[in-house]
Design a protein around this motif. Sequence first.
Motif, PDB file in Angstrom:
ATOM      1  N   LEU A 146      -7.751  -8.057   0.971  1.00 20.60           N
ATOM      2  CA  LEU A 146      -7.168  -6.720   0.900  1.00 20.60           C
ATOM      3  C   LEU A 146      -5.825  -6.758   0.187  1.00 20.60           C
ATOM      4  O   LEU A 146      -5.512  -5.906  -0.645  1.00 20.60           O
ATOM      5  CB  LEU A 146      -7.012  -6.133   2.313  1.00 20.60           C
ATOM      6  N   GLY A 163      -8.009   6.594   1.536  1.00 18.89           N
ATOM      7  CA  GLY A 163      -6.765   6.537   0.783  1.00 18.89           C
ATOM      8  C   GLY A 163      -5.733   5.672   1.473  1.00 18.89           C
ATOM      9  O   GLY A 163      -5.094   4.819   0.851  1.00 18.89           O
ATOM     10  N   ASN A 164      -5.572   5.878   2.774  1.00 13.44           N
ATOM     11  CA  ASN A 164      -4.606   5.095   3.516  1.00 13.44           C
ATOM     12  C   ASN A 164      -4.949   3.604   3.437  1.00 13.44           C
ATOM     13  O   ASN A 164      -4.083   2.770   3.146  1.00 13.44           O
ATOM     14  CB  ASN A 164      -4.588   5.549   4.981  1.00 13.44           C
ATOM     15  N   TYR A 165      -6.207   3.293   3.644  1.00 13.88           N
ATOM     16  CA  TYR A 165      -6.658   1.899   3.607  1.00 13.88           C
ATOM     17  C   TYR A 165      -6.413   1.269   2.241  1.00 13.88           C
ATOM     18  O   TYR A 165      -5.938   0.133   2.140  1.00 13.88           O
ATOM     19  CB  TYR A 165      -8.151   1.859   3.944  1.00 13.88           C
ATOM     20  N   LEU A 166      -6.705   1.998   1.187  1.00 19.90           N
ATOM     21  CA  LEU A 166      -6.638   1.441  -0.166  1.00 19.90           C
ATOM     22  C   LEU A 166      -5.296   1.665  -0.850  1.00 19.90           C
ATOM     23  O   LEU A 166      -5.118   1.302  -2.017  1.00 19.90           O
ATOM     24  CB  LEU A 166      -7.750   2.050  -1.034  1.00 19.90           C
ATOM     25  N   GLY A 167      -4.359   2.277  -0.139  1.00 20.73           N
ATOM     26  CA  GLY A 167      -3.051   2.515  -0.738  1.00 20.73           C
ATOM     27  C   GLY A 167      -3.070   3.579  -1.810  1.00 20.73           C
ATOM     28  O   GLY A 167      -2.384   3.469  -2.826  1.00 20.73           O
ATOM     29  N   LEU A 192      -5.019  -4.649  -3.150  1.00 19.08           N
ATOM     30  CA  LEU A 192      -3.923  -3.688  -3.225  1.00 19.08           C
ATOM     31  C   LEU A 192      -2.927  -4.072  -4.309  1.00 19.08           C
ATOM     32  O   LEU A 192      -2.354  -3.216  -4.982  1.00 19.08           O
ATOM     33  CB  LEU A 192      -3.193  -3.609  -1.884  1.00 19.08           C
ATOM     34  N   SER A 218       0.806  -1.213   0.000  1.00 17.17           N
ATOM     35  CA  SER A 218       0.000   0.000   0.000  1.00 17.17           C
ATOM     36  C   SER A 218       0.844   1.270   0.000  1.00 17.17           C
ATOM     37  O   SER A 218       0.411   2.300  -0.502  1.00 17.17           O
ATOM     38  CB  SER A 218      -0.919  -0.034   1.221  1.00 17.17           C
ATOM     39  N   LYS A 219       2.061   1.183   0.533  1.00 13.21           N
ATOM     40  CA  LYS A 219       2.803   2.409   0.782  1.00 13.21           C
ATOM     41  C   LYS A 219       4.172   2.490   0.098  1.00 13.21           C
ATOM     42  O   LYS A 219       4.810   3.526   0.145  1.00 13.21           O
ATOM     43  CB  LYS A 219       3.017   2.587   2.297  1.00 13.21           C
TER      44      LYS A 219
END
Lengths: 253, 253
Positions: free
Chosen positions: B165, B209-213, B169, A170-171
């Motif tokens: 998830l 956004g954080n959750y879904l990258g 991602l 994700s990051k």
Amino acid sequence: MTAISEPSDLSRNSTMTVACPHNASISCTDCRMNSLCLPIALEYDEVERLNEIVQRGRPLQKDSHVYDIADEFSAVYAVRSGSIKTYSVNEQGVIQVTGFYLPGEIFGMDGIAHTHHVSAAVAMETASICEIPFSRLEELSITMPSLQRHFFKLMSKEITSDQQLITLLSKNSAEERVATLLLSISARNAKRGLSGIRFRLPMSRADIGNYLGLTVETVSRVFSRFQKQGLLNVDKKEIEVVDTLALQELANT
Amino acid sequence: MTAISEPSDLSRNSTMTVACPHNASISCTDCRMNSLCLPIALEYDEVERLNEIVQRGRPLQKDSHVYDIADEFSAVYAVRSGSIKTYSVNEQGVIQVTGFYLPGEIFGMDGIAHTHHVSAAVAMETASICEIPFSRLEELSITMPSLQRHFFKLMSKEITSDQQLITLLSKNSAEERVATLLLSISARNAKRGLSGIRFRLPMSRADIGNYLGLTVETVSRVFSRFQKQGLLNVDKKEIEVVDTLALQELANT
DNA sequence: CGACGCGTTGAATGTTGTCAAACCGAGTGG
DNA sequence: CCACTCGGTTTGACAACATTCAACGCGTCG
């Protein structure tokens, strides 16, 4: 699902009687991997009792399944030699590689909360594994608290390594993902007493790409770039880590 | 970690005595959410026994923690009203949102295999939750097989939703990720007897956004694009799903 | 030898991220 | 009451990164 995180601790130069790891007749006591896959706190006779429930099969051929999706869950497994990958398939039939497992590592715990496996496990090369029937393991755990603790720790590790993979996907950029995977494999090889500098990747570029959410081409390009930058020497699956620090900086970004 | 997958089954129009969900004095028997968070197979007196171990606190304020990372694991939680998000933090301090939880859903099971939580849970808006002490739950499970089975199923769901998830991602575009999340929330609202067409997102664009990258900007743009294409009407956090089918096609790609 | 799997490389394309600006609604304090 | 700030959101322009498509090299195996 492991790979990014590092497996259990402690390296004990256990035995002088080192046998071929494909050999099915070896016992837990004599197994070269026992300092990795066994709880360190087990006494000798406890190892013997564990040994009695462990089933050792003939070596698995490349691409053959240890278990498949929807197979009944009945055991967890330890890699004795070779390497294993696990993957899941979603409703749309998309395959996601979820972990790579090297000698001394445990896999197949995804079915513990289920009655059936929700992932599949296949040999990436000729491999031999130990099958540990879960019902027997549960019984044994009752009288061996250290074994129970050990397996709780392993389950924990599975869960946290899932979360690490989610964060990575994700990051992080392609380079960061590849660097992280390489360092993970390097560290796990080192833990097995092998070189963390020169080693052979058991998985294909396609597997790496699938696992890291990248295309084959991107993975290949990252390897080439790392080589050009003097971080690695790459020859197909043979890897030589030249600049560990630079890799670590990439992975920790 | 849930959100993409859908929670438990069965909707029973249980009671006429519908009380305010923030009300702490309500019992499991009367709770509007009981068809969601309780195992369906429980008899009336079994629900009563569960009810006795459930602790209901004062409502939580927005942004206050249910538990934090490294807190001792002692309970699992059910959302009674409001909504909760969970997140983890890796070694480099990067935050990863790992799940969104709506009324009737269970969270906090990440600590079961550990002694301490490996994630944190905070209220995204004013929320009230039921705390179910895990040790008591374990005791109760021994005499109530249906409860035990229910919790195994919940744990399974956590694991498989992690894998979903990861696949999302790793393999899907921004539009596909957002569509999937929207449909998940829509379905979960519908299951609670609310509209699956018009609803309010409890989380910020940043959380999504954080959750879904994805970045906030990308999330915002995808919402705008969906609106322009006639799939959604978006007004801040208020969502109206106009073309469910088109969304589903996106999500299933 | 030819086919095939696997890996590499190049060029073009497209999606997503970055940076910057502006908007909006809710408070806040003068 | 109004001007102000502040957080969250939106939008635009641009750059960066990863994918796509295509070609090619290399080794293995029939």
